[in-house]
Motif scaffolding. Structure first.
Motif, mmCIF file in Angstrom:
data_model
loop_
_atom_site.group_PDB
_atom_site.id
_atom_site.type_symbol
_atom_site.label_atom_id
_atom_site.label_comp_id
_atom_site.label_asym_id
_atom_site.label_seq_id
_atom_site.Cartn_x
_atom_site.Cartn_y
_atom_site.Cartn_z
ATOM 1 N N ALA A 1 0.819 -1.215 0.000
ATOM 2 C CA ALA A 1 0.000 0.000 0.000
ATOM 3 C C ALA A 1 0.851 1.262 0.000
ATOM 4 C CB ALA A 1 -0.939 0.012 1.202
ATOM 5 N N GLY A 2 2.113 1.147 0.422
ATOM 6 C CA GLY A 2 2.968 2.329 0.483
ATOM 7 C C GLY A 2 3.792 2.564 -0.762
ATOM 8 N N ILE A 3 3.728 1.661 -1.735
ATOM 9 C CA ILE A 3 4.486 1.849 -2.969
ATOM 10 C C ILE A 3 3.785 2.885 -3.835
ATOM 11 C CG2 ILE A 3 5.327 0.719 -5.059
ATOM 12 C CD1 ILE A 3 5.462 -1.879 -3.498
ATOM 13 N N PRO A 4 4.479 3.894 -4.348
ATOM 14 C CA PRO A 4 3.832 4.905 -5.207
ATOM 15 C C PRO A 4 3.229 4.267 -6.457
ATOM 16 C CG PRO A 4 6.000 5.649 -4.489
ATOM 17 C CD PRO A 4 5.902 4.211 -4.094
ATOM 18 N N THR A 5 2.124 4.827 -6.920
ATOM 19 C CA THR A 5 1.453 4.254 -8.084
ATOM 20 C C THR A 5 2.296 4.376 -9.346
ATOM 21 O OG1 THR A 5 0.297 6.358 -8.408
ATOM 22 C CG2 THR A 5 -0.839 4.657 -7.152
ATOM 23 N N ILE A 6 3.198 5.357 -9.408
ATOM 24 C CA ILE A 6 4.058 5.473 -10.579
ATOM 25 C C ILE A 6 4.986 4.265 -10.677
ATOM 26 C CG2 ILE A 6 5.725 6.841 -9.271
ATOM 27 C CD1 ILE A 6 4.962 7.089 -13.032
ATOM 28 N N VAL A 7 5.382 3.710 -9.525
ATOM 29 C CA VAL A 7 6.221 2.508 -9.539
ATOM 30 C C VAL A 7 5.426 1.326 -10.071
ATOM 31 C CG1 VAL A 7 7.577 0.933 -8.101
ATOM 32 C CG2 VAL A 7 7.628 3.390 -7.640
ATOM 33 N N TYR A 8 4.177 1.212 -9.632
ATOM 34 C CA TYR A 8 3.306 0.170 -10.181
ATOM 35 C C TYR A 8 3.147 0.358 -11.693
ATOM 36 C CZ TYR A 8 1.788 -1.620 -5.624
ATOM 37 O OH TYR A 8 1.742 -2.199 -4.380
ATOM 38 N N GLY A 9 2.988 1.598 -12.119
ATOM 39 C CA GLY A 9 2.836 1.854 -13.545
ATOM 40 C C GLY A 9 4.059 1.437 -14.339
ATOM 41 N N LEU B 1 -4.251 -6.397 -13.737
ATOM 42 C CA LEU B 1 -3.436 -7.254 -12.871
ATOM 43 C C LEU B 1 -2.586 -6.442 -11.906
ATOM 44 C CD1 LEU B 1 -2.236 -10.006 -15.383
ATOM 45 C CD2 LEU B 1 -3.923 -10.238 -13.565
ATOM 46 N N VAL B 2 -1.926 -5.413 -12.415
ATOM 47 C CA VAL B 2 -1.060 -4.602 -11.551
ATOM 48 C C VAL B 2 -1.892 -3.825 -10.535
ATOM 49 C CG1 VAL B 2 0.645 -2.754 -11.511
ATOM 50 C CG2 VAL B 2 0.703 -4.451 -13.326
ATOM 51 N N MET B 3 -3.031 -3.308 -10.963
ATOM 52 C CA MET B 3 -3.891 -2.603 -10.015
ATOM 53 C C MET B 3 -4.422 -3.558 -8.959
ATOM 54 S SD MET B 3 -7.206 -0.207 -10.770
ATOM 55 C CE MET B 3 -6.402 0.555 -12.172
ATOM 56 N N GLY B 4 -4.712 -4.796 -9.342
ATOM 57 C CA GLY B 4 -5.151 -5.787 -8.367
ATOM 58 C C GLY B 4 -4.091 -6.048 -7.322
ATOM 59 N N ILE B 5 -2.818 -6.116 -7.739
ATOM 60 C CA ILE B 5 -1.729 -6.283 -6.777
ATOM 61 C C ILE B 5 -1.685 -5.107 -5.815
ATOM 62 C CG2 ILE B 5 0.777 -6.434 -6.547
ATOM 63 C CD1 ILE B 5 0.808 -7.877 -9.256
ATOM 64 N N MET B 6 -1.889 -3.897 -6.342
ATOM 65 C CA MET B 6 -1.881 -2.710 -5.500
ATOM 66 C C MET B 6 -3.015 -2.733 -4.479
ATOM 67 S SD MET B 6 -2.498 1.265 -6.571
ATOM 68 C CE MET B 6 -4.238 0.914 -6.773
ATOM 69 N N LEU B 7 -4.166 -3.322 -4.835
ATOM 70 C CA LEU B 7 -5.337 -3.308 -3.960
ATOM 71 C C LEU B 7 -5.336 -4.434 -2.939
ATOM 72 C CD1 LEU B 7 -8.167 -2.475 -6.528
ATOM 73 C CD2 LEU B 7 -7.075 -0.928 -4.916
ATOM 74 N N ILE B 8 -4.421 -5.402 -3.062
ATOM 75 C CA ILE B 8 -4.414 -6.531 -2.128
ATOM 76 C C ILE B 8 -4.345 -6.072 -0.669
ATOM 77 C CG2 ILE B 8 -2.993 -8.460 -1.314
ATOM 78 C CD1 ILE B 8 -2.465 -9.158 -4.227
ATOM 79 N N PRO B 9 -3.442 -5.155 -0.287
ATOM 80 C CA PRO B 9 -3.406 -4.761 1.127
ATOM 81 C C PRO B 9 -4.667 -4.057 1.600
ATOM 82 C CG PRO B 9 -1.948 -3.384 -0.187
ATOM 83 C CD PRO B 9 -2.367 -4.513 -1.065
ATOM 84 N N PHE B 10 -5.379 -3.348 0.702
ATOM 85 C CA PHE B 10 -6.633 -2.721 1.109
ATOM 86 C C PHE B 10 -7.634 -3.786 1.548
ATOM 87 C CE2 PHE B 10 -4.705 0.505 -1.514
ATOM 88 C CZ PHE B 10 -5.060 1.689 -0.904
ATOM 89 N N VAL B 11 -7.805 -4.813 0.720
ATOM 90 C CA VAL B 11 -8.754 -5.868 1.046
ATOM 91 C C VAL B 11 -8.249 -6.703 2.213
ATOM 92 C CG1 VAL B 11 -9.964 -7.887 0.140
ATOM 93 C CG2 VAL B 11 -9.546 -5.928 -1.342
ATOM 94 N N SER B 12 -6.963 -7.045 2.205
ATOM 95 C CA SER B 12 -6.406 -7.930 3.223
ATOM 96 C C SER B 12 -6.448 -7.301 4.613
ATOM 97 C CB SER B 12 -4.966 -8.301 2.853
ATOM 98 O OG SER B 12 -4.374 -9.063 3.861
#
Length: 485
Positions: free
Chosen positions: A301-309, A342-353
């Motif tokens: 959750a703390g990784i910037p979205t630009i890194v995910y991009g 897929l990448v956005m789903g990885i980013m959202l895992i900590p929100f749901v978890s």
């Protein structure tokens, strides 16, 4: 005096107020704290607040009002002959402010004396000096603009001086008045608590008024857009083809489809992984493993979205193209709905978890004990008792994650592309509402054209969608909390 110096002086005055207020309160009680109505800390805090709050309020108002008044004064000074064809006075104010900053630099570096900077007859010399420090306008500055810059600098300096005197004067007056009123019978605690309660109320009002201002700004601009473009074509149009020269097709359906499609794939990844991780951490993992695994998951959750991009652009996209899309003959681009999803789903895992873990852990232990006492296994207890009991909260966590997915921009820009289309193929490039909001407001745009105003209509539509999701999520979570607290 710079604002930072004023703030440092106010901070020092507040610290002095705390120290002197405590000492004066104890002195008035003969050194016996039990003789005071309020503890010494409250007396010190009352002096500090009396010095800080009025002065900071005056400083904030001054910083907001002074530029408006100066801009109005200087704008009125610029003659019509100085305004270029196709330009406006507001555009010239940018040149005026840059020139004023250049004049201030010349004075501070000693190249020009304060008298020369204010002397209207020294125009050529001043222009040469401005060119020497690399100011882009150089010798092309007209005398009228240079005079306006001088006026702007003089008014700014006078305003800053008056602001310093007024703010520090108010702080000193509040400091002295409050310190003189300190005595053992003063109800300092009541006064401090009233002030703190008022500050909390102001903070809440600022949050509410900010939200209201955002909504109203989008609403008014959206009304201006719908006056120029048919509302039915916007909400039911299937083609998105903006053209700043006119004859644009601004249908929102392709953008909504891309938004929902990418969000659906993201939730299809995040919900199962996040929910199963939450069940394992709350029901199966040891305390030691949980103390390590949960923070590691929350790091996502703390990784910037630009890194995910960038991860989507450089790793996930090419992998999906080379190993799935091209061999199956269903796509040739690394930018696709699947990549972003897929990448956005990885980013959202900590929100749901994280949310689901907290909700599952809050289920009363007596419910688990009752199920186990009746002979159910641990897995049966989780499946038939714990998860149904936590279901309202889990649904709320999923809806909050969905609203986060709908508002994402950077991952979509780098992972899904910018093509607005209605297509079922997840390996084709598509785009979302947020990406088009950015693209319509980027560059030198005319804010009176429907091609620019459409960004506000898109923003208002997205705001309504996410607001509904958040309201539903909060309602479900509130119902859950009322049931188990």
């Amino acid at each position: 005096m710079p604002v930072i110096w004023i703030l440092l002086i106010l901070a020092g005055l507040a610290i002095a107020g705390v120290v002197l207020g405590r000492r004066r309160a104890l002195a008035s009680a003969g050194g016996d704290p039990t003789a005071l109505h309020s503890r010494p800390n409250y007396h010190g805090a009352s002096v500090a607040l009396a010095a800080l709050i009025p002065s900071l309020l005056l400083l904030a108002v001054w910083l907001f009002v002074q530029p408006v008044l100066i801009d109005a004064r200087v704008t009125g000074q610029i003659p019509e002959s100085a305004v270029p064809d196709g330009g406006t006075r507001d555009l010239l104010m940018g040149d005026v402010e840059r020139l004023a900053d250049g004049l201030e630099i010349l004075v501070r570096t000693g190249r020009v004396s304060p008298r020369e900077a204010a002397d209207l007859s020294a125009g050529d010399d001043i222009r040469g000096q401005l060119g020497a420090i690399g100011l882009a306008l150089g010798s092309d500055v007209s005398p009228a603009i240079l005079d306006a810059a001088r006026t702007f600098r003089n008014l700014s300096r006078r305003g800053a001086l008056l602001m310093t005197v007024a703010v520090l004067g108010v702080a000193a007056a509040g400091f002295g008045l409050s310190l003189s009123r300190v005595n053992k019978d003063r109800r300092a605690r009541n006064a401090v608590e009233r002030v703190i309660r008022g500050l909390l109320l102001v903070a809440a009002l600022i949050a509410i008024l900010t939200t209201l201002g955002i909504v109203l700004s989008m609403l008014f601009e959206s009304i201006s857009f719908f006056r120029q473009y048919p509302i039915a074509d916007f909400f039911f149009g299937t083609n998105w083809a903006p053209n700043f020269r006119g004859n644009s097709d601004l249908g929102i359906l392709p953008l909504l489809w891309g938004t929902l499609y990418i969000s659906f794939i993201a939730l299809a990844v995040a919900v199962p992984v996040g929910l199963f991780a939450a069940i394992y951490l709350s029901e199966y993992a040891s305390r030691r493993l949980r103390s390590v695994a949960k923070p590691l998951i929350e790091v996502l959750a703390g990784i910037p979205t630009i890194v995910y991009g960038l991860f989507a652009l450089l790793v996930v996209g090419p992998a999906l193209r080379d190993y799935f899309a091209q061999p199956l003959g269903i796509g040739n681009s690394s930018s696709s709905v699947m990549t972003a999803g897929l990448v956005m789903g990885i980013m959202l895992i900590p929100f749901v978890s994280s949310l689901s873990d907290d909700i599952i852990s809050a289920v009363p232990q007596t419910m688990r004990d009752g199920s186990l006492g009746l002979g159910a296994t641990r897995s049966e207890t989780i499946r038939q008792v714990v998860v149904p009991a936590a279901l309202p909260g889990i649904v709320g966590a999923i809806l909050l994650a969905a609203s986060r997915a709908i508002g994402e921009t950077m991952i979509v820009v780098l992972g899904a592309g910018a093509a607005a289309r209605l297509d079922l193929n997840p390996f084709e490039a598509m785009t979302t509402v947020t990406v088009k909001i950015v693209s319509q407001l980027t560059g030198d745009t005319n804010f009176a054209s429907p091609e620019t105003l459409v960004a506000f209509a898109l923003g208002l539509t997205l705001f309504v969608i996410t607001l509904v999701l958040n309201v539903v999520a909060l309602a479900i979570v509130r119902r859950y909390r009322e049931q188990y607290e």
